[in-house]
Motif scaffolding. Structure first.
Motif, mmCIF file in Angstrom:
data_model
loop_
_atom_site.group_PDB
_atom_site.id
_atom_site.type_symbol
_atom_site.label_atom_id
_atom_site.label_comp_id
_atom_site.label_asym_id
_atom_site.label_seq_id
_atom_site.Cartn_x
_atom_site.Cartn_y
_atom_site.Cartn_z
ATOM 1 N N LEU A 135 62.870 30.569 -51.481
ATOM 2 C CA LEU A 135 62.419 29.233 -50.791
ATOM 3 C C LEU A 135 61.149 28.907 -50.970
ATOM 4 N N ARG A 138 59.859 28.342 -54.557
ATOM 5 C CA ARG A 138 60.132 27.034 -54.879
ATOM 6 C C ARG A 138 59.144 26.139 -54.395
ATOM 7 N N CYS A 139 58.803 26.126 -53.010
ATOM 8 C CA CYS A 139 57.874 25.150 -52.627
ATOM 9 C C CYS A 139 56.284 25.657 -53.034
ATOM 10 N N ARG A 142 56.172 23.689 -56.286
ATOM 11 C CA ARG A 142 56.272 22.168 -56.238
ATOM 12 C C ARG A 142 54.859 21.774 -55.729
ATOM 13 N N GLU A 166 52.401 18.323 -40.320
ATOM 14 C CA GLU A 166 53.770 19.221 -40.139
ATOM 15 C C GLU A 166 53.462 20.039 -38.823
ATOM 16 N N ARG A 363 54.860 21.782 -47.491
ATOM 17 C CA ARG A 363 56.004 21.348 -48.284
ATOM 18 C C ARG A 363 57.312 22.440 -47.386
ATOM 19 N N HIS A 366 58.066 20.761 -44.324
ATOM 20 C CA HIS A 366 58.649 19.103 -44.541
ATOM 21 C C HIS A 366 60.141 19.218 -45.092
ATOM 22 N N ASP A 367 60.342 20.274 -45.725
ATOM 23 C CA ASP A 367 61.764 20.259 -46.254
ATOM 24 C C ASP A 367 62.553 21.006 -45.164
ATOM 25 N N GLY A 368 62.240 21.273 -44.123
ATOM 26 C CA GLY A 368 63.250 21.978 -42.850
ATOM 27 C C GLY A 368 63.343 23.381 -43.109
ATOM 28 N N HIS A 369 62.747 23.944 -43.689
ATOM 29 C CA HIS A 369 62.874 25.594 -44.277
ATOM 30 C C HIS A 369 62.499 26.165 -43.090
#
Length: 477
Positions: A135, A138-139, A142, A166, A363, A366-369
């Motif tokens: 994860l 991936r962040c 991005r 955040e 990120r 923000h994506d909830g991870h």
């Protein structure tokens, strides 16, 4: 009957709503000391909520000292000696003072080389094997490829604006701490945060009142920054507020109220309020080291000092425990009055801490991870804590007393009739196990010479069991 109002959607969990409303009414004096609360059954029926929710909240309030239980009579609001709350417009006086002689604690001894299969009960180290690398990658991709080109340049000294936003949102959800993104300063971890604070606070007054014992790097940072240190004793509940000096030669108090390091106590609400009153009377700031309260194993988050008084308290947090130390990311939440001094401290440094890591973490959050990762790890650490406590009690029975086990990545174990010294450490390491003693973090004396500090975050349940077995072979019967 206590009139309460619940939002069935969009207002947070019913547990949190009930806790917040009762705490607010107690702190405001609406529920005065000595007021009998309805039974859990009565309150649940009146408000059409599950009784276990009320029981859970009552237990939390009891643990934090807001209420007291009288056998056969019920639950009553405790006497808190509530101080008058300051208005938002009031300004603290900004006095300067000369530096004074300091007290420097001994540094913890360095660990000697040990066998490859050493089991180290290292405190403050999370489960590194469970860092969510896929994860994060991936962040990172991005943030690096699709992110703003400004992230590759000279960014704001206070930190990535998206990350500060955040963090403020995370603090509202996880710690019920209300602040603006402008009050958040991104740091390279707790040590860096304290270095920045030491520089900024010198504009007001030098000197610090510091918990004894305390995490080992704090005294050295304060000493190098020219702040004289006055140690203040700690007991099983945290900082002993009654032991604070009548005439403090300091500008701030360093305290870890949610999970005192290393003894593990949680500062009761009575002491928090007394500490805030002390700070107001002596015009002090409170530096609140909140290093691992995300991993609280029971009840709602304990009220932070910043929540109780956002003008006096400075909140220090870190991502080293919730994610990984290698990220070198943490944060400060400052009172509005301190922001100009902090920006004057930051400008010439322009630290720009780990810019791409900041964008990645923004990120990730923000994506909830982060929320999901903390929830998973809280369950994992609770299992490990229980495994360690059971192993200690099975091995040592009534010769060991476990404390500080409600939060975080370590607990404290006090052994009857044992005094841990340097010779004992050498025997322990020779047996393939290692840990710190509470005295390793003390300024002077041997008040905690029977206590071990046992971290479990980066150990498996099997390693915990084996480590305790090795301890049993070293600690005399």
């Amino acid at each position: 009957m206590i009139w309460l109002e619940f939002q069935r959607s969009g207002g947070g969990t019913l547990t949190k709503q009930l806790y917040d409303q009762l705490v607010t009414r107690i702190l405001s004096g609406e529920l005065a000391a000595g007021t009998r609360l309805p039974s859990s059954r009565e309150l649940a029926a009146e408000n059409r909520i599950a009784r276990n929710i009320v029981v859970h909240v009552y237990e939390q309030l009891l643990a934090e000292g807001y209420v007291e239980s009288r056998e056969g009579s019920g639950t009553f609001v405790a006497k808190l000696n509530l101080p008058a709350l300051p208005t938002r417009k009031a300004q603290p006086s900004l006095r300067r003072a000369a530096s004074r002689d300091e007290v420097t604690p001994p540094r913890p001894s360095r660990h000697s080389p040990t066998p490859a299969d050493l089991i180290a009960f290292a405190s403050g180290v999370p489960d590194l094997a469970r860092f969510p690398r896929a994860l994060w990658l991936r962040c990172l991709q991005r943030a690096s490829f699709y992110g703003d080109f400004a992230d590759w340049g000279y960014t704001e000294p206070a930190g990535n604006p998206a990350l500060r936003m955040e963090i403020a949102a995370h603090l509202r959800r996880a710690k019920d701490l209300d602040c603006t993104p402008e009050q958040v300063i991104v740091t390279a971890g707790t040590a860096h945060a304290i270095q920045l604070l030491c520089a900024a606070l010198r504009e007001f007054r030098t000197g610090a009142l510091v918990e004894d014992p305390v995490v080992s790097f704090v005294p050295e940072i304060l000493r190098r920054a020219g702040h004289a240190i006055t140690p203040v004793p700690v007991d099983a509940h945290g900082l002993v507020v009654d032991a604070l000096p009548a005439r403090p030669k300091a500008g701030f108090v360093f305290v870890s109220p949610s999970h005192q390091f290393p003894l593990g106590g949680t500062l009761p609400i009575q002491r928090r309020l007394a500490l805030l009153d002390y700070a107001r009377r002596h015009d002090l700031f409170l530096v609140e080291d909140d290093y691992d309260s995300e991993f609280r194993f029971g009840g709602a988050p304990v009220s932070s000092l910043f929540r109780l008084d956002p003008r006096r308290a400075i909140h220090v947090g870190t991502f080293s425990k919730v994610l990984a130390p290698a990220l070198r990311l943490g944060y400060l939440v400052l009172p509005v009055e301190l922001l100009p001094a902090m920006h004057r401290t930051l400008e010439p440094m322009n630290p720009g801490t780990a810019r791409i890591a900041q964008a990645t973490l923004a990120r990730f959050m923000h994506d909830g991870h982060l929320v999901r990762h903390v929830a998973r790890m809280k369950k994992s650490y609770q299992r490990k804590m229980r495994a360690l406590q059971r192993a200690l009690e099975d091995a040592f029975a009534d010769r060991v007393v476990v404390s500080g086990n409600t939060t975080g990545l370590h607990l404290a174990a006090t052994f009857t009739g044992v005094k841990f010294d340097h010779a004992w450490r050498e025997r322990m390491q020779a047996s393939g196990v290692d840990c710190d003693t509470a005295n390793d973090y003390a300024f002077a004396g041997a008040r905690h010479s029977s206590m071990l500090v046992l971290g479990y975050g980066n150990l498996t349940v099997e390693q915990i069991a084996e480590g305790v077995r090795r301890l049993r072979g070293v600690i005399p019967a």
